[in-house]
Design an enzyme around this catalytic site. Structure first.
Site, PDB file in Angstrom:
ATOM      1  N   HIS A  12      -9.029 -20.339  53.341  1.00 16.88           N
ATOM      2  CA  HIS A  12      -7.788 -20.994  52.879  1.00 16.88           C
ATOM      3  C   HIS A  12      -6.967 -21.480  54.070  1.00 16.88           C
ATOM      4  O   HIS A  12      -6.415 -22.577  54.051  1.00 16.88           O
ATOM      5  CB  HIS A  12      -6.907 -20.000  52.102  1.00 16.88           C
ATOM      6  N   SER A  48     -11.992 -14.529  48.203  1.00 15.53           N
ATOM      7  CA  SER A  48     -10.973 -13.526  47.862  1.00 15.53           C
ATOM      8  C   SER A  48     -11.614 -12.313  47.201  1.00 15.53           C
ATOM      9  O   SER A  48     -11.133 -11.193  47.330  1.00 15.53           O
ATOM     10  CB  SER A  48      -9.935 -14.136  46.917  1.00 15.53           C
ATOM     11  N   ARG A  49     -12.723 -12.549  46.491  1.00 18.86           N
ATOM     12  CA  ARG A  49     -13.363 -11.434  45.770  1.00 18.86           C
ATOM     13  C   ARG A  49     -14.081 -10.474  46.725  1.00 18.86           C
ATOM     14  O   ARG A  49     -14.371  -9.342  46.344  1.00 18.86           O
ATOM     15  CB  ARG A  49     -14.354 -11.975  44.738  1.00 18.86           C
TER      16      ARG A  49
END
Ligand code: PAF
Length: 278
Positions: free
Chosen positions: A33, A185-186
């Site tokens: 990100h 993110s996971r």
């Protein structure tokens, strides 16, 4: 860095801003990100990030409930990266009614029903819906998305055409951990064993790249399936070699345009990745 929680605050603050670079996210930010934020900043765009875990794109309720949230850390990272404004809306801001506004529901054709779409029914409709809503709120010149979500990136490009928006869509390379695992993110929910095993997704992709000129896609697929069947921590959902221009599966040896896509479960955590082969 300004934090807007309502559409009114956002629009008031953006009224003077020209040339907006937009990075929509669901939070739990990682270096992938941040690379999108940095790209926007380096292009001298007024950089807006949004953090919103969008319920309409989750086809699995448990995945939505367990989606990691870490807003304080996210805000620090965004500030350090040079982000100008963060939009942090509550659900009711973006979805004022429980009944979906059909204006934001689009038909992406095969793009939303094949490969990833086949395993996550409704997912890309939800992505298109929220990204259209966010584009209307932010009105960006340029928007940045990670290539890790390969099919999503194609859906967003199609969305911009369908709604006739003058927004440049920029896809940015996947950022990987040192062993090759694509940042996600996971990943922070992976157990140590699952984390160690997860490198197999990248190994499968690099195996495909190394062999695309000498093995048939069906042989490569069989080898990858065999690799996964020996692994006790991972369950392969799909591995496919496709032509990225039309998402048709590639059958021939030594193709001119081919991309490998993969999805696997590590426990209850679903991981995806992809790699350009040719
Ligand atoms: O890629 C994501 O994080 C999400 O799908 C997006 C584009 C922010 C829409 O909710």
């Amino acid at each position: 860095m300004y934090i807007a929680r309502t559409i009114t605050e956002l629009k008031n603050h953006l009224a003077q801003a020209k040339n907006i670079g937009f990075v929509p996210t669901m939070g739990a930010l990682h270096d992938g990100h941040i690379s999108l934020i940095q790209e926007s900043v380096s292009r001298n765009l007024y950089t807006v990030a949004s953090i919103f875990v969008n319920p309409t794109q989750f086809n699995n309720a448990a995945d939505f409930e367990k989606y990691p949230i870490d807003t304080e850390a996210d805000l620090k990272k965004l500030k350090t990266a040079g982000c100008d404004l963060v939009f942090l809306p509550a659900k009711a801001e973006l979805y004022p009614s429980e009944v979906a506004d059909q204006k934001y529901i689009h038909d992406f054709g095969k793009l939303e029903t094949t490969i990833e779409g086949a395993y996550r029914p409704g997912h890309f409709k939800g992505v298109g819906q929220i990204v259209h809503i966010l584009f209307e709120c932010v009105n960006p010149k340029t928007a940045f998305f990670g290539e890790k979500d390969f099919q999503q990136l194609q859906v967003i490009k199609r969305l911009v055409k369908l709604i006739g928006a003058d927004i440049e869509i920029v896809g940015m390379p996947t950022i990987r951990e040192s062993d090759g695992l694509a940042m996600s993110s996971r990943n922070r929910r992976l157990s140590d064993e699952n984390r160690a095993a997860s490198v197999l997704l990248y190994k499968a992709l690099t195996f495909a790249k190394a062999n695309i000129h000498i093995m048939k896609p069906s042989q490569i697929k069989a080898e990858v399936q065999a690799l996964f069947s020996k692994d006790q921590w991972l369950d392969l959902e799909y591995f496919e070699i496709l032509n990225p221009s039309d998402f048709e599966l590639v059958e021939e040896i030594n193709p001119t345009n081919a991309h490998a896509v993969i999805a696997a479960y590590a426990g209850d955590i679903r991981l995806i990745d992809n790699l350009k082969l040719v």
